[in-house]
Design a protein around this motif. Structure first.
Motif, PDB file in Angstrom:
ATOM      1  N   ILE A  65      89.157   2.946  56.724  1.00  0.00           N
ATOM      2  CA  ILE A  65      88.861   4.309  57.162  1.00  0.00           C
ATOM      3  C   ILE A  65      88.301   5.128  56.008  1.00  0.00           C
ATOM      4  O   ILE A  65      87.324   5.861  56.154  1.00  0.00           O
ATOM      5  N   PHE A  66      88.922   4.996  54.838  1.00  0.00           N
ATOM      6  CA  PHE A  66      88.415   5.739  53.685  1.00  0.00           C
ATOM      7  C   PHE A  66      87.028   5.239  53.273  1.00  0.00           C
ATOM      8  O   PHE A  66      86.197   6.024  52.815  1.00  0.00           O
ATOM      9  N   SER A  67      86.775   3.943  53.445  1.00  0.00           N
ATOM     10  CA  SER A  67      85.435   3.421  53.163  1.00  0.00           C
ATOM     11  C   SER A  67      84.413   4.028  54.124  1.00  0.00           C
ATOM     12  O   SER A  67      83.299   4.372  53.733  1.00  0.00           O
ATOM     13  N   TRP A  68      84.820   4.182  55.398  1.00  0.00           N
ATOM     14  CA  TRP A  68      83.933   4.820  56.375  1.00  0.00           C
ATOM     15  C   TRP A  68      83.647   6.267  55.988  1.00  0.00           C
ATOM     16  O   TRP A  68      82.501   6.720  56.070  1.00  0.00           O
ATOM     17  N   LEU A  69      84.658   6.982  55.520  1.00  0.00           N
ATOM     18  CA  LEU A  69      84.453   8.361  55.106  1.00  0.00           C
ATOM     19  C   LEU A  69      83.496   8.447  53.926  1.00  0.00           C
ATOM     20  O   LEU A  69      82.649   9.339  53.864  1.00  0.00           O
TER      21      LEU A  69
END
Length: 403
Positions: free
Chosen positions: A310-314
């Motif tokens: 999720i943080f990579s997507w952000l």
């Protein structure tokens, strides 16, 4: 003089209390004067008329009623109805989940036998069918409420459609529930606490509205973002869907936040808050500091979970928005300088850019560009020949050198 002021204030307070007490006594006296009590054989034209009569009777004597048992005929029509006290019967046991938190509120039911039964029948063969009181028990096994308290029972609390519209309008104006109650009392010209609804009813009404809106909140979300994007191209958002084609993670950045990011996005902090919102999702915020040292918001995200993916997507969203900003900045520069001045700078231009203001540098660029339209040659008599090239036409000027 000070003593007189104190006495006057006390006098007015006592006068108001006496007036309220007299109004309350007059109201109770009026209720007592209206003596209506059901009796065996009493007739009503409809079941609703019988319910309304018993409802008024119950309010006068300090309890409320509800519809209970009924019988039907062969055609499926109700032919008998019981109206009972609100404390009739006993609470049924129910299965509870020990994991979930229970309210454990005591039941108000105490097996009260007071009721009125009406039956649909004819008094005589020549008359039409009417609802007759065939059974009436007046005795209660509990204490009845006074007129000051009976109005708080659920059966006597209600809000009209006009009341609901007015409450929503006052809420949109920023008023609290307590302030809404005060305004409604003034508008209806009733005493404090004598509205047909309470503050708890207003809270329940707001909860009902939120529950109804929550059913279409995703559609409203996309509609709002679509309109915001059409109104301002700097509004940015991104959404991910799970395997069931449902919204999972949401990122958005308002137009003014995106403008701040373009100016002060060199240093940025990202943090998540605890799940305290209605959707039980973590709220992630991108924040920074402007040139006055104030904290500013660059963007927000609602996250279903906090995993590495999720943080990579952000971060990918962040880089994509940064690319959008660079592309928009480049487009504005191309529009401003019309392409010719955006070529690789020559050493003189590069040196001028470092020491001149943007306005002065622009004038220098115009002079450099204008200089390319001229060529200078010496002639045989010691003078100069200047050629000026303008849109395919060549103009020749001879300049003689004066000794």
């Amino acid at each position: 003089m000070k003593r007189n002021n104190i006495d006057l204030n006390k006098f007015f307070e006592e006068a108001i209390e006496d007036e309220e007490q007299e109004a309350s006594e007059e109201e109770e006296q009026e209720n007592k004067n209206i003596s209506f009590e059901p009796f065996i054989g009493q007739c009503f034209q409809s079941e609703e008329e019988a319910c309304l009569f018993y409802h008024k009777y119950a309010k006068q004597y300090g309890f409320s009623i509800r519809k209970a048992r009924f019988d039907k005929n062969k055609d499926g029509e109700i032919k008998r109805r019981d109206f009972v006290c609100h404390r009739e019967g006993l609470q049924l046991s129910k299965m509870v989940d020990p994991v979930l938190k229970q309210r454990n509120t005591p039941s108000t039911r105490c097996a009260c036998k007071a009721h009125m039964r009406v039956t649909l029948k004819k008094s005589f063969e020549i008359f039409s069918e009417q609802w007759h009181v065939t059974e009436f028990i007046v005795t209660h096994n509990h204490e009845l409420f006074s007129q000051e308290k009976v109005r708080f029972l659920r059966s006597y609390r209600f809000m009209t459609k006009d009341d609901e519209k007015r409450i929503l309008l006052l809420k949109d104006g920023g008023l609290s529930v307590k302030q809404i109650m005060c305004v409604m009392e003034l508008e209806k010209n009733v005493r404090h606490g004598h509205l047909s609804f309470t503050s708890k009813d207003i809270h329940n009404f707001f909860s009902k509205i939120r529950s109804e809106q929550a059913k279409n909140d995703v559609l409203d979300f996309f509609e709002y973002y679509k309109i915001a994007k059409e109104e301002n191209q700097y509004f940015q958002y991104s959404v991910t869907l799970n395997g069931e084609i449902k919204v999972e993670h949401i990122f958005w950045s308002s137009a003014h936040c995106f403008t701040w990011y373009q100016s002060f996005g060199d240093v940025m902090i990202f943090d998540t808050t605890y799940k305290i919102n209605a959707y039980d999702m973590s709220l992630g915020m991108f924040v920074g500091i402007d040139n006055h040292g104030r904290t500013i918001l660059f963007g927000c995200a609602l996250l279903r979970n906090e995993t590495k993916s999720i943080f990579s997507w952000l971060m990918r969203v962040h880089l994509a928005i940064e690319d959008i900003g660079q592309n928009q900045l480049q487009a504005r520069m191309l529009e401003k300088y019309k392409g010719g001045s955006l070529r690789t700078l020559s050493p003189p231009k590069e040196q001028a850019q470092k020491v001149l203001t943007p306005f002065s540098f622009k004038k220098i660029q115009e002079q450099f560009e204008r200089a390319t339209h001229y060529t200078v040659h010496t002639n045989s008599v010691g003078g100069f020949v200047v050629h000026h090239y303008v849109q395919g036409d060549t103009q020749k000027h001879e300049v003689m050198e004066n000794g």
